[in-house]
Write an enzyme that holds these catalytic residues in place. Sequence first.
Site, mmCIF file in Angstrom:
data_model
loop_
_atom_site.group_PDB
_atom_site.id
_atom_site.type_symbol
_atom_site.label_atom_id
_atom_site.label_comp_id
_atom_site.label_asym_id
_atom_site.label_seq_id
_atom_site.Cartn_x
_atom_site.Cartn_y
_atom_site.Cartn_z
ATOM 1 N N ARG A 55 0.906 -1.042 -0.005
ATOM 2 C CA ARG A 55 -0.135 0.145 -0.093
ATOM 3 C C ARG A 55 0.849 1.284 -0.137
ATOM 4 O O ARG A 55 0.530 2.188 0.529
ATOM 5 C CB ARG A 55 -1.060 0.044 1.104
ATOM 6 C CG ARG A 55 -1.963 -0.903 1.131
ATOM 7 C CD ARG A 55 -3.407 -0.306 0.199
ATOM 8 N NE ARG A 55 -4.153 -1.512 -0.060
ATOM 9 C CZ ARG A 55 -5.214 -1.685 0.780
ATOM 10 N NH1 ARG A 55 -5.291 -0.967 1.985
ATOM 11 N NH2 ARG A 55 -5.740 -2.928 0.369
ATOM 12 N N ARG A 112 -3.505 6.403 0.335
ATOM 13 C CA ARG A 112 -4.110 7.646 0.936
ATOM 14 C C ARG A 112 -3.083 8.501 1.868
ATOM 15 O O ARG A 112 -3.275 9.580 2.298
ATOM 16 C CB ARG A 112 -5.276 7.416 1.697
ATOM 17 C CG ARG A 112 -6.510 7.172 1.001
ATOM 18 C CD ARG A 112 -7.910 6.638 1.777
ATOM 19 N NE ARG A 112 -7.396 5.521 2.263
ATOM 20 C CZ ARG A 112 -8.223 4.884 2.850
ATOM 21 N NH1 ARG A 112 -9.361 4.934 2.940
ATOM 22 N NH2 ARG A 112 -8.003 3.375 3.601
ATOM 23 N N ARG A 147 -6.863 11.587 -6.947
ATOM 24 C CA ARG A 147 -7.629 10.447 -6.848
ATOM 25 C C ARG A 147 -9.147 10.643 -7.136
ATOM 26 O O ARG A 147 -9.950 9.977 -7.737
ATOM 27 C CB ARG A 147 -7.268 9.932 -5.277
ATOM 28 C CG ARG A 147 -8.286 8.624 -5.038
ATOM 29 C CD ARG A 147 -8.033 7.397 -5.600
ATOM 30 N NE ARG A 147 -9.074 6.592 -4.737
ATOM 31 C CZ ARG A 147 -10.434 6.362 -4.955
ATOM 32 N NH1 ARG A 147 -10.888 7.226 -5.592
ATOM 33 N NH2 ARG A 147 -10.970 5.693 -3.959
ATOM 34 N N ASP A 188 -6.635 -3.786 -7.312
ATOM 35 C CA ASP A 188 -7.242 -4.296 -6.165
ATOM 36 C C ASP A 188 -7.491 -5.873 -6.374
ATOM 37 O O ASP A 188 -7.544 -6.147 -7.470
ATOM 38 C CB ASP A 188 -8.334 -3.607 -5.791
ATOM 39 C CG ASP A 188 -8.634 -3.801 -4.378
ATOM 40 O OD1 ASP A 188 -8.354 -3.210 -3.417
ATOM 41 O OD2 ASP A 188 -9.319 -4.873 -3.981
ATOM 42 N N TYR A 232 -14.478 -12.502 0.815
ATOM 43 C CA TYR A 232 -15.215 -11.378 0.646
ATOM 44 C C TYR A 232 -16.552 -11.701 -0.090
ATOM 45 O O TYR A 232 -17.565 -11.229 0.014
ATOM 46 C CB TYR A 232 -14.074 -10.493 -0.332
ATOM 47 C CG TYR A 232 -13.300 -9.575 0.533
ATOM 48 C CD1 TYR A 232 -13.627 -8.858 1.211
ATOM 49 C CD2 TYR A 232 -12.036 -9.911 0.199
ATOM 50 C CE1 TYR A 232 -12.787 -8.008 2.110
ATOM 51 C CE2 TYR A 232 -10.944 -9.000 1.001
ATOM 52 C CZ TYR A 232 -11.446 -8.002 2.066
ATOM 53 O OH TYR A 232 -10.707 -7.470 2.796
#
Length: 383
Positions: free
Chosen positions: A50, A54, A63, A99, A174
């Site tokens: 990552r 952010r 973004r 992702d 998920y």
Amino acid sequence: MTRAPAGSSAGGTSTTDGPPTAVGARLAGSSFLAACRGEAHERVPVWFMRQAGRSLPEYRAVRGPGSILDTVRDADLATEVTLQPVRRYGVDAAILYSDIMVPVGAIGFGVDIAPGVGPVVERPFSGPADLDRVRDLDPEADTPYVQATVRQLVAELDVPLIGFAGAPFTVASYLIEGRPSRDHACTKALMLGDPALFAQLLDRLATLALTTLRAQVTAGCSAVQLFDSWAGALSPADYRRHVLPHSRRVLEGVAALGVPRIHFGVGTGELLADMAAAGADVVGVDWRVPLSAARQRVGPGRALQGNLDPAACLAPWEAVARAARDVLAEGGGRGHIFNLGHGVLPETDPATLERLVELVHAFRPGGAGHGASAARAPQPRGA
Ligand code: CP3
């Protein structure tokens, strides 16, 4: 950063024999690839899971408010955000901005990634009828933007580009839970209650992971990481019985492409030997296991990646530096790729990661390779 024509792909980056292509020649001195392969490297390579995201103001600036999936589908934007941390930190590898849920989203499963939450599935997987919703990926038709981003990146980068996929278990979790879950209860209930159906689902997700990894490597990635982020929720027996065979099929399928394969999960201390056995060249380790202990668990001939606690990066610099030096000492130099034990936290000050890269690069590995360094490694700290 140098600019050079995009090279052909795996063939140019993966082997030390054979004629080097433009990309292969540029990456010939890569400490990251050398460490992955157990070859000598002058300094310990470093990158951060990552690293794009952010914590970077330049990321937040480009973004926008939309879904991360929109950013991934825009090859120019995805290229830019992949490059941002490479420029700022001088890390030794880039990781493709995408992702783990992109392939299942692209085959129409109905996935979104909710800001601050994570993957959310409109109609979760609940029975045999849902198997048909998990078809294989046609990379050119379903995810052309992923390959386009990879091609643009390898034309720009002078460090290796890591491609990745979600491992079958983590993606299944998920799809079954429908959203991030702490206990993975529905997933385990299906795994134990209907192992045949669970195996069919994981088999399909293994095919999907393999297809996406092959497409990324063919487009130019020179290493891959299989993220089994939530495998640590399982007992070793359940991991071996219900999960390992599917992850092995992915990792062994990638082996023929000749690029290093990194296998990572969180809370996987008890699974490290099995995750290595599944077919990894590099085993990713979270912060809970000292690297010297991890080395004993995975055995000789494999590199380790990790494992500074991401939360440690929120402490004052002296504490960060102390923790990082401990990781370097535990890693033993050769065959160690410095990383965090999981992704960069959004609150992290980029200046801390800048200093961390400098600190790691100033460290000089000793020893004679990742097999030999196991013998020299310090004893585990109370593990
Ligand atoms: O820099 C990089 O690491 C490359 C890009 C990357 C992303 N996701 C972008 C992203 C990678 C390698 C991933 C993998 C991924 N996605 C994993 C495996 C790694 C891990 O953390 O264990 C998992 C479990 C996911 C699923 C996912 N996607 C989660 C749990 C979240 C967090 C939700 C949130 O908002 O906190 C995401 C969103 C996501 N994927 C972000 C990024 C940069 C944050 C959203 C944003 O910044 O726009």
